[in-house]
Design an enzyme around this catalytic site. Structure first.
Site, PDB file in Angstrom:
ATOM      1  N   GLU A 182       0.837  -1.210   0.000  1.00 11.78           N
ATOM      2  CA  GLU A 182       0.000   0.000   0.000  1.00 11.78           C
ATOM      3  C   GLU A 182       0.869   1.256   0.000  1.00 11.78           C
ATOM      4  OE1 GLU A 182      -2.711   0.356   3.336  1.00 11.78           O
ATOM      5  OE2 GLU A 182      -3.543   2.230   2.595  1.00 11.78           O
ATOM      6  N   LYS A 224      -2.640  -2.113  -3.065  1.00 11.78           N
ATOM      7  CA  LYS A 224      -3.667  -1.241  -2.469  1.00 11.78           C
ATOM      8  C   LYS A 224      -3.264   0.214  -2.716  1.00 11.78           C
ATOM      9  CE  LYS A 224      -6.000  -0.138   1.880  1.00 11.78           C
ATOM     10  NZ  LYS A 224      -6.655  -0.684   3.070  1.00 11.78           N
TER      11      LYS A 224
HETATM   12  C1  5MM Z   1      -7.916   1.534   8.788  1.00 16.45           C
HETATM   13  O1  5MM Z   1      -6.944   2.551   8.677  1.00 16.45           O
HETATM   14  C2  5MM Z   1      -5.610   2.161   8.338  1.00 16.45           C
HETATM   15  C3  5MM Z   1      -4.587   3.008   9.034  1.00 16.45           C
HETATM   16  O2  5MM Z   1      -4.623   2.846  10.350  1.00 16.45           O
HETATM   17  P1  5MM Z   1      -3.489   3.605  11.225  1.00 16.45           P
HETATM   18  O3  5MM Z   1      -3.315   4.978  10.615  1.00 16.45           O
HETATM   19  O4  5MM Z   1      -4.095   3.636  12.539  1.00 16.45           O
HETATM   20  O5  5MM Z   1      -2.254   2.784  11.120  1.00 16.45           O
HETATM   21  C4  5MM Z   1      -5.308   2.493   6.886  1.00 16.45           C
HETATM   22  O6  5MM Z   1      -4.057   2.007   6.498  1.00 16.45           O
HETATM   23  C5  5MM Z   1      -6.327   1.919   5.996  1.00 16.45           C
HETATM   24  O7  5MM Z   1      -6.202   0.529   5.943  1.00 16.45           O
HETATM   25  C6  5MM Z   1      -6.203   2.446   4.595  1.00 16.45           C
HETATM   26  O8  5MM Z   1      -5.735   3.760   4.538  1.00 16.45           O
HETATM   27  C7  5MM Z   1      -7.571   2.403   3.982  1.00 16.45           C
HETATM   28  O9  5MM Z   1      -8.463   3.085   4.839  1.00 16.45           O
HETATM   29  P2  5MM Z   1      -9.293   4.272   4.221  1.00 16.45           P
HETATM   30  O10 5MM Z   1     -10.069   4.823   5.386  1.00 16.45           O
HETATM   31  O11 5MM Z   1      -8.319   5.232   3.631  1.00 16.45           O
HETATM   32  O12 5MM Z   1     -10.156   3.593   3.182  1.00 16.45           O
END
Ligand code: 5MM
Length: 345
Positions: A182, A224
């Site tokens: 990601e 991702k």
């Molecule tokens: C669920 O949020 C993840 C990040 O958590 P932390 O900042 O607490 O480590 C984040 O990596 C998430 O998996 C991705 O960004 C996708 O989430 P969004 O909300 O951007 O779809």
């Protein structure tokens, strides 16, 4: 490393009509989400929230191919003592785990970060495999400088982060765990969609060179990425069609056909925006890889609001999660229409 098994898991993660639930918020991040509904950030509240999501049917069995968990959650049990991972596998979904230790300031590069977590990762992966994880996630954070500052992101930031992503991916495959890679180009800022394209392309090209250099087998990975999109503070934001067009163009230029699938992050887009972008891409283009969702906020915001931390709202929260999961499942097939938002789950 069992390549056939890795490829099988990766393909299951992007199966038609399904996508990933990103429920891997670290304790600090889930605390911010809970603060929005006035709820204390305790282990029991975190368990109740996630247990409610993982028990939601038909969302889990029909639209959620896998769930990205946080270290606490993969070890946690539901109120009745059932492991939370078992709720996920009972629904036919796959447990995954966030293994990075977060984005920390990058030495000598103000405003930029490097994601940490490689030390001891081999042992942690073995432990997570024992606990049932079959895929993992590592997120690199790439900021875009404001006011046209082209020095951010620096080549140094991109190179170090993509190198770390490839080191993580190689260790995952050694442990028979599918790595989700990601590289998130952050949406906050006043940048144009063209600048987002440029930075995303730079990050992805560097990432695939690093994955090649470090012997990572693409057939056993999932990408991702962010969508190519205007910064949140840009006054002249690109249309939904432009976002879809430029995202597809950028990915087609950078992502090898051997990759089994792409699962987008939502990155702060509204629920409906994230769903609509995904459906336009799937409807309009025939690409070498399936494109689906790996949303955190865009799947959880509506059920969280409906739940508000109260047991009596359990059914309303599950209805909201069923609805968003179904809308995104349809979008992954290019079959979503905005008017479907009025339908109940
Ligand atoms: C669920 O949020 C993840 C990040 O958590 P932390 O900042 O607490 O480590 C984040 O990596 C998430 O998996 C991705 O960004 C996708 O989430 P969004 O909300 O951007 O779809």
């Amino acid at each position: 490393m069992d390549l056939d098994q890795l490829n099988e898991i990766a393909c299951a993660m992007v199966a038609p009509g399904k996508g990933l639930l990103a429920a891997d918020e670290s304790t600090g991040t889930i605390g911010k989400r809970f603060a929005s509904i006035g709820l204390d950030n305790t282990p029991d509240n975190r368990r109740d929230w996630r247990e409610m999501l993982f028990r939601t049917e038909p969302a889990m069995s029909q639209h959620i191919s896998g769930v990205i968990l946080y270290d606490e959650t993969i070890r946690q049990s539901a109120k009745d003592g059932t492991a939370l991972t078992k709720l996920i596998t009972d629904a036919g979904s796959i447990p995954g785990i966030k293994v990075d230790m977060g984005a920390k300031p990058l030495a000598g590069a103000e405003g930029e970060t490097i994601t940490e977590g490689l030390d001891g990762l081999r042992d942690r992966l073995a432990d997570y495999h024992e606990l049932g994880a079959r895929f993992a996630k590592w997120r690199a954070v790439i900021n875009i400088g404001g006011n046209g500052d082209e020095s951010v992101p620096s080549q140094y930031c991109i190179n170090t982060n993509m190198h770390a992503l490839a080191r993580y991916a190689a260790l995952c495959q050694e442990a028979n765990i599918v790595p989700i890679v990601e590289p998130e180009v952050i949406m906050d800022g006043d940048h144009t969609i063209e600048r987002c394209y440029e930075v995303t392309e730079f990050a992805l090209k560097t990432l695939y060179r690093e994955l090649f250099d470090q012997g990572v087998v693409l057939e056993g990975t999932i990408l991702k990425p962010n969508m190519v999109i205007s910064g949140t503070r840009n006054d002249d934001r690109a249309s939904r069609e432009e976002v879809a067009d430029m995202t597809v163009q950028c990915l087609a230029n950078c992502v090898p056909a051997a990759v089994p699938g792409i699962a987008f992050l939502s990155g702060g887009q509204s629920d409906e925006e994230a769903t609509e972008h995904l459906t336009i891409m799937n409807e309009a283009y025939d690409l070498p890889w399936p494109m689906t969702f790996s949303y955190g906020r865009a799947l959880q915001a509506a059920p969280l609001k409906a739940w508000a931390g109260k047991a009596e709202n359990y059914a309303a929260a599950q209805a909201a999660f069923n609805h968003r999961a179904r809308m995104n499942g349809l979008a992954s097939l290019g079959e979503y229409k905005p008017e479907m938002e009025k339908e109940t789950a």
